[in-house]
Write an enzyme that holds these catalytic residues in place. Structure first.
Site, PDB file in Angstrom:
ATOM      1  N   SER A 136       0.855  -1.189   0.000  1.00  0.00           N
ATOM      2  CA  SER A 136       0.000   0.000   0.000  1.00  0.00           C
ATOM      3  C   SER A 136       0.884   1.230   0.000  1.00  0.00           C
ATOM      4  CB  SER A 136      -0.920   0.020   1.227  1.00  0.00           C
ATOM      5  OG  SER A 136      -1.787   1.137   1.178  1.00  0.00           O
ATOM      6  N   GLU A 137       0.530   2.229  -0.824  1.00  0.00           N
ATOM      7  CA  GLU A 137       1.428   3.359  -1.029  1.00  0.00           C
ATOM      8  C   GLU A 137       1.611   4.243   0.192  1.00  0.00           C
ATOM      9  OE1 GLU A 137      -2.275   4.415  -3.584  1.00  0.00           O
ATOM     10  OE2 GLU A 137      -1.250   2.636  -2.856  1.00  0.00           O
ATOM     11  N   ASN A 138       0.761   4.086   1.229  1.00  0.00           N
ATOM     12  CA  ASN A 138       0.993   4.858   2.450  1.00  0.00           C
ATOM     13  C   ASN A 138       2.075   4.235   3.323  1.00  0.00           C
ATOM     14  OD1 ASN A 138      -0.923   2.752   2.933  1.00  0.00           O
ATOM     15  ND2 ASN A 138      -1.464   3.690   4.881  1.00  0.00           N
TER      16      ASN A 138
END
Length: 226
Positions: A50-52
């Site tokens: 996940s890009e976070n």
């Protein structure tokens, strides 16, 4: 009256998850793509990103097992598998931009027959704003699959000859999973690999805004009851 039943969102996510190979590093976009995390086949090791700043996500948690601090980029609660990790979102985007993500699965407003992708809009205040990380993912991941309903609520095709929405990326999409079919994007355009039971090519074509071609052996998409 057509004698076929479109797949549900859950069935679409499950069908897509079946095709993710062992050992791939995969980013799942907001919406239906995220649901694929719940349907990775048992025993298959897939590293969900996940890009976070998460690597090694598992399925969604049970209602009584939610960790309020553990969320994905879509603000959904997630679980972490053994060996999973957290890191700064700048490092996460370095993974994306460095070409280390094998697959990104995104939703779409439109996909063109040459693989152009249009999947962003100015959203409500409580939703994902504008393009987010989609542009980075669409050009940084090794391959892009799209999962989306075949048409809009008004019946307008989402698979088209040329996108009318602002583009996210050019020629990025290689495969599309809809509630009616599995379709590859090739140099010759859209090639249908599977359809839901009872759906004819003519019926599918009438719901598609670009010419369709068939693989030699057409498969059938399974429902949850199959």
């Amino acid at each position: 009256m057509a004698d076929f039943v479109p797949l549900t969102r859950t069935e679409m996510a499950r069908r897509l998850a079946q095709d993710i190979p062992e050992g791939w590093y995969v980013n799942l976009g907001i919406g239906i793509p995220t649901m694929a995390a719940d349907h990775i086949p048992v025993g298959r090791e897939v590293f969900l990103h996940s890009e976070n700043g998460i690597l090694g996500m598992g399925p969604a948690p049970a209602a009584d097992r939610i960790d309020p601090w553990m969320i994905n980029a879509g603000k959904q609660h997630v679980t972490l598998l053994k060996g999973g990790s957290f890191f700064h979102h700048a490092d996460s985007f370095a993974m994306i931009r460095g070409g280390h993500i094998d697959l990104c699965v995104l939703g779409a407003f439109e996909v063109a027959e040459n693989g152009d992708l249009a999947n962003w809009a100015t959203s409500a205040a409580d939703a994902a704003p504008a393009v987010g990380g989609a542009m980075d993912l669409a050009v940084g991941a090794k391959r892009i699959w799209v999962v989306t309903e075949h048409t809009t609520k008004e019946g307008k095709p989402k698979l088209v000859q040329r996108c009318s929405y602002p583009l996210t990326a050019l020629g990025a999409v290689s495969r599309i999973y809809t509630n009616l079919a599995v379709i590859d994007v090739t140099s010759a355009g859209f090639v249908v690999r599977e359809v839901v039971p009872g759906l004819t090519l003519d019926e599918l074509q009438s719901r598609t805004g670009a010419p369709l071609r068939l693989v030699e052996t057409l498969g059938t998409m399974e429902t949850l009851d199959a």
